[in-house]
Design a protein around this motif. Sequence first.
Motif, PDB file in Angstrom:
ATOM      1  N   GLU A 100       0.452   9.297 -19.662  1.00 37.59           N
ATOM      2  CA  GLU A 100       1.436   9.054 -20.717  1.00 37.59           C
ATOM      3  C   GLU A 100       0.801   8.223 -21.817  1.00 37.59           C
ATOM      4  O   GLU A 100       0.029   7.307 -21.566  1.00 37.59           O
ATOM      5  CB  GLU A 100       2.649   8.327 -20.142  1.00 37.59           C
ATOM      6  CG  GLU A 100       3.459   9.193 -19.201  1.00 37.59           C
ATOM      7  CD  GLU A 100       4.704   8.510 -18.689  1.00 37.59           C
ATOM      8  OE1 GLU A 100       5.179   7.539 -19.313  1.00 37.59           O
ATOM      9  OE2 GLU A 100       5.211   8.957 -17.647  1.00 37.59           O
TER      10      GLU A 100
ATOM     11  N   TYR B  18       5.443  19.018 -17.815  1.00 41.91           N
ATOM     12  CA  TYR B  18       4.193  18.790 -18.536  1.00 41.91           C
ATOM     13  C   TYR B  18       3.048  18.322 -17.652  1.00 41.91           C
ATOM     14  O   TYR B  18       1.908  18.253 -18.104  1.00 41.91           O
ATOM     15  CB  TYR B  18       4.426  17.816 -19.697  1.00 41.91           C
ATOM     16  CG  TYR B  18       5.407  18.370 -20.698  1.00 41.91           C
ATOM     17  CD1 TYR B  18       5.056  19.425 -21.522  1.00 41.91           C
ATOM     18  CD2 TYR B  18       6.691  17.857 -20.792  1.00 41.91           C
ATOM     19  CE1 TYR B  18       5.946  19.960 -22.425  1.00 41.91           C
ATOM     20  CE2 TYR B  18       7.603  18.387 -21.696  1.00 41.91           C
ATOM     21  CZ  TYR B  18       7.220  19.441 -22.508  1.00 41.91           C
ATOM     22  OH  TYR B  18       8.118  19.972 -23.396  1.00 41.91           O
ATOM     23  N   ARG B  19       3.315  18.037 -16.407  1.00 45.67           N
ATOM     24  CA  ARG B  19       2.237  17.648 -15.494  1.00 45.67           C
ATOM     25  C   ARG B  19       1.478  18.867 -14.968  1.00 45.67           C
ATOM     26  O   ARG B  19       0.420  18.724 -14.373  1.00 45.67           O
ATOM     27  CB  ARG B  19       2.800  16.848 -14.329  1.00 45.67           C
ATOM     28  CG  ARG B  19       3.440  15.530 -14.777  1.00 45.67           C
ATOM     29  CD  ARG B  19       4.198  14.888 -13.661  1.00 45.67           C
ATOM     30  NE  ARG B  19       5.262  15.798 -13.244  1.00 45.67           N
ATOM     31  CZ  ARG B  19       5.993  15.648 -12.158  1.00 45.67           C
ATOM     32  NH1 ARG B  19       5.790  14.628 -11.357  1.00 45.67           N
ATOM     33  NH2 ARG B  19       6.945  16.514 -11.854  1.00 45.67           N
TER      34      ARG B  19
ATOM     35  N   VAL C 276      -3.779  13.583 -16.758  1.00 45.15           N
ATOM     36  CA  VAL C 276      -2.359  13.661 -17.094  1.00 45.15           C
ATOM     37  C   VAL C 276      -1.873  12.226 -17.210  1.00 45.15           C
ATOM     38  O   VAL C 276      -1.607  11.563 -16.206  1.00 45.15           O
ATOM     39  CB  VAL C 276      -1.568  14.418 -16.002  1.00 45.15           C
ATOM     40  CG1 VAL C 276      -0.100  14.486 -16.357  1.00 45.15           C
ATOM     41  CG2 VAL C 276      -2.145  15.813 -15.803  1.00 45.15           C
TER      42      VAL C 276
ATOM     43  N   TYR D 171       3.335  12.636 -22.886  1.00 44.74           N
ATOM     44  CA  TYR D 171       1.952  12.712 -22.402  1.00 44.74           C
ATOM     45  C   TYR D 171       0.975  12.849 -23.560  1.00 44.74           C
ATOM     46  O   TYR D 171       1.286  13.463 -24.580  1.00 44.74           O
ATOM     47  CB  TYR D 171       1.783  13.891 -21.436  1.00 44.74           C
ATOM     48  CG  TYR D 171       2.508  13.682 -20.134  1.00 44.74           C
ATOM     49  CD1 TYR D 171       1.965  12.862 -19.142  1.00 44.74           C
ATOM     50  CD2 TYR D 171       3.741  14.273 -19.905  1.00 44.74           C
ATOM     51  CE1 TYR D 171       2.635  12.652 -17.951  1.00 44.74           C
ATOM     52  CE2 TYR D 171       4.423  14.062 -18.709  1.00 44.74           C
ATOM     53  CZ  TYR D 171       3.865  13.252 -17.742  1.00 44.74           C
ATOM     54  OH  TYR D 171       4.520  13.038 -16.568  1.00 44.74           O
TER      55      TYR D 171
END
Length: 141
Positions: A42, A96-97, A40, A30
Amino acid sequence: MFVFLVFASLGSVAQSRLAAERNAVAFGGYDVTAFFDGKVVEGKPAHSLVYEDVKLLFVSEANKEAFSANPKEYFPGYGGWCAIAMADGAFVIPDYRYYKIQDGKLLFFRVKAFFNGLTQWNKDPDSNLIKANGNYSKYFK
């Protein structure tokens, strides 16, 4: 898909300061600068750089340049480890979201089954921040 979680107590074994392996793509790929815009997303390999021995991906050259100009501003707190786990003195790979910007710092959280680290953190964010800061700095003087 299998997810491997790292869980270690502070002081047990040598622990990496970062939640990413050396020379690997960090933080799930990300774009760490995009979180500060509430996104959010990538990053793309075409917009990458190596910082702290890990590869960071960005969605654009502009985001990469913003990071390069001030990496400490954008680099995740606690080396990308789950913030609520750090408050408890543990190292856990986050999802990580799930993130929060607190006191200008990007924090990540683990979410699994019936546990939501962000929800737990938000019950007492100021106290959790103090505990997590103390634990991380004790371990990585």
